[in-house]
Motif scaffolding. Structure first.
Motif: not given
Length: 907
Positions: A660-664, A691-698, A497-509
């Motif tokens: 406050q500014d950091f998380f805006k 949790h992150l929905k209120s933060a604007a995107v950079i 999504e804009p400003g938010f990537d979520f990666w996943f891998k199930q360990d199979n090793t």
């Protein structure tokens, strides 16, 4: 032999006729082999008039044997074959170890075995290596660990071998009536006996082959299985050595209280971990704990229990606390509270078996879900374990808890008595009575008043707010290993999504019930200026401090969490058992936004961080030069003194505004990897997003990199005793082919550089060359720190080496090149040993936008294509006198208060 449920290695223990205990390990999947020899001989065995001899012998064994007489032959062979080798000398043990590619292992083992059979111990080599010992001694002469250790040595029973000076120097190791090489030979013959030794050998060969090699190469080690090593008879402490308060002045600013209780050897307790369990109770950090109460008082910043020196007839049980400025004034009250907490344990013994079961369960889970460590580290640790544990428990000894044993618990608690105590108070401004030998540590010794000790002995009631640990809520879920739904070869971007990537891998090793989660948050306010960069680092420290009590049970349950600063923001990393980890992450992210940080802790941590940055790299000019190099190349990575200056005048209001500014507005990248299924990941991602929905995107922040475009020299004066040089060459491109050329050149040159400038020319103890990338751009660095040669002399010696190296590079034959290339291939191709290393590599690839996750293969392909002609041409190009580079030269000015740049100019 008791082995972990996920351990696929095969083991065989045997004892040779000479008394050498051996553990053979077959690891069919290993790309490297390794061996380690532990010898039950250390500085305790030094002759009284030859202190440091055991340490000196450790150095000398690497400098030639009967069959392999060249002084650097073993190091060179191992390095060129893609391996590493090292050794250390302790109080009662010395350990030698190496790893190497499988194909060269037998020959390396043959060379290694001669260390313990027929070392040359040449008189000519002793002269040079004695200078190396002196340089090592001088390098650490202002190291507070060694300075404090020496005071400890001077205040114990002088008849105990602990009182000896362990390192050695030119004075203790000088030639006398006989050349010291003869004394080394006498020491070797007396103490390097097979029955004192334990050997671990691990390779992909079958056990019969490993056994044949062991008998072939190690049967000749001298020994007599029927002659055990004599026990130490003198006690570490006499009656007059207890009941003492030591005031020790540190070199760097430090305020620490150590409450130390004298114990005998506790090796026999290992099956029940009696002393470790008591340490767990005293070191607990949850609500009502000793740590929590003292921290709320504003007296301590950290507490640990159970550490301290230990040996074959002694053990110090230490409770160590980092004190605040206020806490140093109340150290007696802190000690009284320790005995009140000990009283709490004694008054609630019926609760202990239940708490013991929690700890036992955790250790069993940890043992069954062990991850492989670096092979060289694993074999060296195992060879030492063999010195302490019986054969069935070589592997499980550290994890064994057979049950709560009332008798041994009560015995151990009897040692935690006031009259069996010593106190160490480390703080500035000591009015010294004495100066410790060798390190000149100022200290004072006071006798603790008998009346106060009696009063402490009469404490029979804990404080009302004191509590023992409770049943761990993070252990309520069963530890389950999930089925693999669909094997993945690389992480999948399941949400973008804009400003938010979520990666996943199930360990199979690796198939352990563990996992890792990373959450990187970039913010424009993290890089606004140096002050904001400093505040980002301060916030990470204060966050960890503010949630420590809340999440301490999670740590006990095999979960870890860290909030750290990176260039551009903050990274939250959690690791450990997968069963409760996602709930922990959910609570941690909530705390990121909402946890209360009090002004008092802000003031304390700001002060501690400024002190830390001010102390950074003191008396370590090479460390200072590396800090400068990083700051010059990475603009978002300022030097420690710049960060200290920026933070010093920051107030609590500014900190709160920054938070406050950091998380805006954020750019967020996250990665979940381990024992979870995709449904878990999708459900969890939604919680993170909430949790992150209120933060604007950079946009993702690209880490800036300064490109070196000319030869630039920096000459400095640093407040220290040594001179130093650092030369850095930066790759001119980001292409993989140049990365590999730099790796290959470093592989070719680093051992020769060390051998020539450290071993032969004896410029100093800290000498090296290394592959050093910054923000993905490759580089190669050369460094020397010297107590006696000025920086320009070091530079001249460096340039002479490079000139000779380029002259001789044409002597590199195609066969030599293939062997070196094979060694580097082994290094690059080495498979991830465990889930942690795999997670780190994949997360690094995500951060570097390598979304194909194939950098390792690209490097191998580039190396395969690299020819001898290519590497010769690249060496000539890189080491051309006009090639852009940074040269840092530092001169010693021991009495200067601050570093001062004399000039910065282009050559």
């Amino acid at each position: 032999m008791n082995i972990s449920r996920n351990d696929n290695r095969a083991y065989r223990a045997l004892t040779l006729d000479n008394g050498l205990k051996v553990l053979l390990v077959q690891d069919k999947d290993a790309t490297k082999a390794a061996a380690s020899m532990a010898v039950n001989a250390g500085h305790f065995d030094d002759p009284v008039d030859r202190q440091g001899l055991a340490h000196f012998l450790e150095h000398m064994l690497f400098l030639g044997t009967d069959q392999f007489p060249d002084s650097g032959s073993f190091n060179n062979f191992v390095s060129h074959a893609g391996g590493n080798t090292n050794a250390w000398t302790g109080t009662e043990h010395t350990c030698y170890f190496f790893d190497i590619n499988n194909q060269e292992f037998e020959h390396a083992l043959k060379q290694f075995s001669r260390f313990f059979i027929a070392p040359l111990l040449n008189a000519a080599e002793t002269e040079k290596e004695r200078n190396a010992i002196e340089a090592e001694f001088k390098l650490k002469i202002k190291d507070d660990g060694r300075r404090i250790y020496q005071v400890h040595k001077e205040t114990v029973n002088p008849a105990h071998p602990f009182a000896k000076f362990s390192v050695g120097n030119l004075q203790t190791l000088a030639d006398r009536e006989r050349c010291i090489s003869d004394e080394l030979r006498d020491f070797f013959k007396q103490f390097y006996q097979a029955q004192y030794m334990t050997l671990v050998i691990c390779a992909n060969e079958d056990l019969d082959t490993l056994q044949a090699w062991t008998k072939q190469y190690f049967t000749a080690v001298c020994g007599n299985a029927k002659q055990p090593k004599p026990a130490i008879s003198a006690p570490l402490y006499r009656a007059q050595d207890l009941g003492k308060l030591l005031h020790i002045e540190p070199h760097k600013h430090m305020q620490k209280l150590i409450v130390s209780f004298a114990m005998p050897n506790i090796d026999d307790f290992y099956r029940h971990k009696t002393v470790s369990f008591i340490a767990h109770l005293l070191g607990y950090e949850g609500a009502g704990s000793l740590y929590s109460i003292l921290k709320q008082q504003g007296w301590i910043n950290a507490l640990s229990a159970g550490g301290g020196i230990n040996g074959s007839n002694f053990k110090d049980f230490n409770i160590s606390m980092a004190l605040t400025d206020e806490g140093i004034e109340y150290f007696e009250d802190i000690i009284e509270m320790i005995f009140e907490y000990i009283c709490l344990i004694n008054n609630n013994i019926e609760q202990l078996p239940r708490l013991y079961q929690d700890k036992k369960k955790l250790l069993q889970i940890a043992f069954d879900n062990q991850e492989q460590s670096r092979l060289i580290d694993w074999v060296s640790n195992l060879s030492i374990n063999m010195q302490h544990y019986d054969q069935p428990n070589y592997l499980q000894g550290d994890y064994l808890m057979e049950g709560f044993k009332h008798a041994t618990h009560e015995m151990a608690m009897q040692w935690l008595k006031p009259h069996n105590m010593r106190l160490v108070l480390i703080h500035p401004g000591v009015e010294p009575q004495h100066k410790a030998a060798w390190y000149n540590t100022p200290y004072k010794v006071e006798k603790i008043s008998t009346s106060w000790l009696d009063a402490l002995s009469n404490i029979n009631k804990p404080l009302n707010e004191m509590r023992l640990p409770v049943v761990n809520p993070y252990l309520t879920k069963d530890v389950e290993l999930f089925d693999i739904i669909e094997p993945q070869t690389k992480p999948e971007l399941i949400v973008t999504e804009p400003g938010f990537d979520f990666w996943f891998k199930q360990d199979n090793t690796f198939r352990v019930a563990k996992g890792h989660f990373y959450l990187a948050m970039d913010s424009d306010f993290a890089i606004k200026d140096v002050k904001h960069m400093a505040l980002t680092r301060l916030f990470s420290d204060l966050f960890m401090d503010s949630v420590s009590e809340q999440f301490y049970p999670a740590e006990l349950a095999g979960l870890s969490y860290h909030l750290t600063s990176h260039q551009g923001g903050l990274t939250l990393h959690t690791a450990g058992l997968s069963s409760s980890q996602l709930e922990l992450v959910d609570e941690l992210i909530d705390a990121l936004f909402n946890v209360e940080i009090c002004s008092k802790r802000f003031a304390e941590y700001k002060k501690q961080l400024v002190r830390h940055w001010r102390n950074s790299n003191q008396n370590k000019p090479v460390g200072e030069l590396f800090s400068m190099l990083g700051a010059k190349i990475m603009p978002w990575n300022p030097q420690p003194d710049e960060l200290a200056d920026a933070l010093k005048n920051t107030c609590f209001q500014q900190f709160n505004e920054f938070r406050q500014d950091f998380f805006k507005a954020l750019h967020v990248e996250s990665f979940l990897h381990g024992n979870w299924q995709q449904a878990d990941a999708i459900s969890f991602q939604k919680k993170v997003a909430a949790h992150l929905k209120s933060a604007a995107v950079i946009a993702d922040l690209t880490r800036p990199l300064f490109e070196i475009n000319k030869v630039t020299r920096f000459e400095l004066t640093l407040p220290c005793n040594d001179h130093a040089m650092l030369i850095y060459y930066q790759a001119q491109t980001d292409c993989v082919s140049e990365k590999v050329k730099m790796m290959a050149l470093n592989h070719l040159i680093n051992q020769d550089y060390f051998n020539e400038l450290r071993t032969t020319q004896q410029l100093g103890y800290l000498v090296g060359a290394g592959y050093a990338p910054f923000n993905t751009r490759a580089g190669i660095v050369f460094y020397v720190q010297s107590p006696k040669f000025e920086a320009k002399t070091i530079l001249q010696r460096h340039n002479n080496f490079i000139h000779n190296y380029l002259t001789n590079i044409d002597n590199l034959t195609p066969q030599d090149w293939l062997q070196q290339k094979h060694g580097l291939t082994t290094h690059i191709a080495e498979a991830d040993k465990n889930l942690r290393l795999r997670s780190q590599r994949l997360w690094l690839a995500i951060g570097n936008r390598d979304h194909e996750f194939h950098m390792q293969q690209r490097l191998l392909d580039a190396l395969n294509a690299l020819t001898l002609a290519d590497i010769k041409a690249y060496a000539l190009s890189l080491f051309n006198e006009n090639r852009p580079r940074y040269e840092f030269l530092s001169s010693a000015k021991p009495n200067k208060a601050h570093n001062q740049a004399l000039c910065s100019h282009s050559l």
